[in-house]
Scaffold this active site. Structure first.
Site, mmCIF file in Angstrom:
data_model
loop_
_atom_site.group_PDB
_atom_site.id
_atom_site.type_symbol
_atom_site.label_atom_id
_atom_site.label_comp_id
_atom_site.label_asym_id
_atom_site.label_seq_id
_atom_site.Cartn_x
_atom_site.Cartn_y
_atom_site.Cartn_z
ATOM 1 N N GLU A 121 42.889 -31.361 -14.587
ATOM 2 C CA GLU A 121 42.451 -29.976 -14.534
ATOM 3 C C GLU A 121 41.363 -29.927 -13.459
ATOM 4 O O GLU A 121 40.307 -30.546 -13.616
ATOM 5 C CB GLU A 121 41.897 -29.552 -15.900
ATOM 6 C CG GLU A 121 41.805 -28.066 -16.065
ATOM 7 C CD GLU A 121 41.053 -27.681 -17.355
ATOM 8 O OE1 GLU A 121 40.496 -26.576 -17.359
ATOM 9 O OE2 GLU A 121 41.016 -28.474 -18.303
ATOM 10 N N ASP B 60 31.374 -22.061 -20.083
ATOM 11 C CA ASP B 60 30.922 -23.428 -19.896
ATOM 12 C C ASP B 60 29.476 -23.649 -20.305
ATOM 13 O O ASP B 60 28.612 -22.814 -20.060
ATOM 14 C CB ASP B 60 31.111 -23.846 -18.437
ATOM 15 C CG ASP B 60 32.574 -24.077 -18.111
ATOM 16 O OD1 ASP B 60 33.215 -24.854 -18.849
ATOM 17 O OD2 ASP B 60 33.090 -23.452 -17.167
#
Lengths: 271, 385
Positions: free
Chosen positions: A52, A63
């Site tokens: 990824e 995040d």
């Protein structure tokens, strides 16, 4: 002509399943520890089944501090979308492994959805993940992905209701990204119980491939997640090793070792 | 206007948020829609607005300043509301809704500190746990408001990434919410964020415009400052559709639009996604969000509410900007001529009136004085010293 993106995603999961395990998909921010050394990080993760690749975004809502600071560092060092797309191409070409592109909605919207999908397809990527894109807003991205056969993921979370799950599956993403725990990306000591509950709920309604990510950092957690999913994404724990390393060489070494350890645990779990 | 079923005002708005939050947004939308139609909820809110917030806030005729500028200037005194700004209209509403949804904890972001104080106040009033995220730079320039929040029982968490101002505080609050959504409501402070926030916060702020309509005969111009845009949309919503009333939103021009150091997303930005909605924002070609700049912490934000984006494109509202320097001069002017020290945010609206006094000669102008200036005294003194 080469296999299409969605076919390559499926065969990646199938190949791992034949070995009685889930696929291991490390996440790595494009452009760390610096843009020049970034490709070497991916090449060092030899035990990965696919990658990824995170195209950095400076305001990443999904995040935690580790990946957020990695993104800011990459941007400060001059990482752009074009440079990220070039890296995607290099990773795909030199490792031969499936590459999934991960980013946020705004960079893609500014680049142009079709132009973005064309670029990642031309670079050899097989899929894409947009962290802040729920099914409500996903239609133009799903269409764009289908046009070039780039497999677009949609998220499912422990908070996703049955009604939403139905809607998400009905939108026909190439695969599902299950949020293993409530919260942003980051390292946790245990796999949340919510992860296996979520996997069971997904399994009950669809055969779509399911990867689990968010809060998976240790080999033990990866094994647990792999037991209920087709793929496992480990991000922050690996990104942290790169950020903490003294130089690119040390970063690559630490990364390779960490991914080996994760892979060994996942392979060993069925024996 | 009411947003469509996807939470869009025209093409703007929507829900660009992590899937983890979507069920909570669905729940919030349903809970608000139901509460807003519930007479008992409205009666409880109205009673609190009357006896606790101090509504209706007066409209004051600024006689000396009107004479000096050659206009007929009326001030909607949101600075006289409890806690000193319009923010309390929204936080009392959302805190009541939090209790109705059975959640014991709220989080909020704050720039100037006004929304943080208003959230801490409403939380104390209703017995909710309260955590406020605030940029470290803003905590420095608004130290007094930090202490006020702590006095009110809130925990203030510094956010020390990026520019360490409002944008980072919103992002951090959203991250908290992604992890705590089961027990926590996010009291967002402006008409920004994913649907239903822009719609819900506007509904809670509509009271400003509704009162103005009854207090004041139809003005020629309604003017208000625009950061996220909640006090302005609250005032404008009562006049939209009236072709005889010109609506003007004033953005932060910072050091001047040409310098690139400003907070004028509508005047100088382009459409994109920030904090959950599609709207005008300050960004580079690659879609990275740029740092805003304004002397006013409340306008120091690179985005704007999506309904404003729609109103801009539709030509319903004129969006203008004034510089830091003009706003500070306007703060001095109002202080000396009327004995009212305005916050730096509404000082922007006044600066536009001053700047356009010739063109506005003889016109009746209704300006939202959205907050009082106590919090800015130190900032202004530092510049004058």
């Amino acid at each position: 002509m080469a296999d299409s993106g969605t076919e390559r995603i499926r065969s990646m999961f199938a190949a791992a399943a034949e070995q009685g395990r889930a696929a291991l998909l490390p996440f790595m921010t494009a452009g760390i520890p610096d843009p020049e050394s970034s490709l070497a990080m991916f090449q060092a993760m030899t035990a990965a089944d696919g990658f990824e690749v995170g195209i950095p975004y400076a305001d990443p809502l999904m995040d935690g501090p580790v990946i957020a600071s990695a993104g800011r560092r990459a941007i400060d060092l001059g990482m752009t979308i074009d440079a990220g797309l070039e890296l995607v191409h290099q990773v795909a070409a030199t490792t031969g492994k499936p590459v999934i592109v991960m980013t946020y909605a705004n960079p893609v919207l500014q680049y142009g959805i079709d132009r973005f999908v064309d670029a990642i397809a031309a670079g050899g990527a097989v899929g894409m993940i947009i962290a802040d894109l729920p099914v409500e807003e996903a239609a133009p991205f799903l269409e764009g992905g289908r046009r070039r056969d780039v497999g677009m993921a949609l998220f499912v979370a422990p908070t996703t209701t049955d009604e939403r799950l139905e809607r998400i599956v009905a939108a026909q993403p190439a695969f599902l990204y299950g949020v293993a725990r409530l919260g942003v990306t980051g390292e946790q000591s245990e796999l949340a119980a919510t992860a296996s509950e979520l996997a069971q709920r997904v399994r009950a309604v669809t055969d779509l491939p399911l990867v689990l990510g968010v809060g998976i950092s240790t080999p033990y957690q990866a094994v647990e997640a792999g037991a209920v999913a087709d793929g496992v994404i480990v991000g922050s724990a690996l990104v942290r090793r790169v950020l903490e390393a003294e130089d690119a060489e040390q970063a690559a070494e630490a990364l390779g070792a960490a991914v080996d350890e994760l892979a060994a645990a996942m392979r060993g779990s069925e024996s | 206007m009411t947003p469509d079923e996807r939470g869009r005002f025209g093409e703007y708005g929507g829900r660009f948020a992590p899937e983890t939050l979507l069920s909570a947004l669905d729940e919030l939308e349903a809970a608000f829609a139901e509460a807003w139609e519930d007479d008992a909820f409205r009666a409880e809110l109205d009673a609190l607005l009357a006896t606790y917030v101090g509504r209706p806030t007066p409209v004051y005729h600024a006689t000396r300043l009107s004479e000096q500028l050659g206009v007929d200037l009326w001030l909607k005194r949101e600075d006289l509301a409890h806690t000193g700004a319009h923010k309390i209209n929204n936080t009392v509403g959302q805190a009541l809704l939090t209790r109705r949804m059975g959640k014991p904890r709220v989080i909020a972001e704050t720039g100037a500190g006004q929304h943080g104080v208003a959230t801490a106040t409403a939380s104390a009033l209703l017995g909710l746990d309260c955590v406020v995220y605030m940029g470290a730079k803003d905590m420095e320039r608004q130290a007094l408001n930090v202490y006020r929040m702590e006095l009110l029982g809130a925990e203030v968490v510094p956010v020390d990434v990026g520019a360490a101002t409002l944008k980072e505080a919103v992002s951090e609050a959203l991250r908290d919410w992604v992890a705590s959504v089961d027990s926590t409501h996010y009291i967002i402070g402006s008409v920004v964020g994913p649907h239903p926030f822009p719609w819900m916060v506007r509904e809670f702020q509509r009271v400003i415009g509704e009162e103005m309509r009854t207090q004041l005969k139809r003005p020629d111009v309604v003017v208000a400052c625009v950061g996220g845009g909640s006090n302005s949309i609250g005032a404008f919503s009562a006049y939209i559709g009236d072709p005889d009333v010109r609506l003007v939103g004033v953005e932060a021009g910072g050091y001047g639009i040409a310098t690139g150091k400003h907070g004028a997303s509508l005047s100088a930005g382009s459409p994109g996604v920030l904090h959950g909605s599609y709207t005008y924002l300050l960004q580079d070609e690659g879609g990275q969000i740029l740092e805003a700049h304004s002397v006013s912490a409340g306008l120091d934000y690179p985005g704007v509410g999506p309904e404003h984006a729609f109103l801009r494109d539709a030509g319903v509202v004129d969006y203008e900007s004034v510089t830091d320097e003009q706003a500070i001069a306007a703060l001095h002017l109002l202080s000396r001529t009327e004995g009212i020290i305005p916050a730096l945010e509404p000082a922007h609206a006044l600066a536009w009136v001053v700047d356009n006094a010739d063109a506005l000669r003889g016109k009746t102008i209704a300006m939202v004085l959205s907050g009082r200036g106590d919090k800015d005294v130190q900032e202004v003194a530092g510049r004058d010293g």
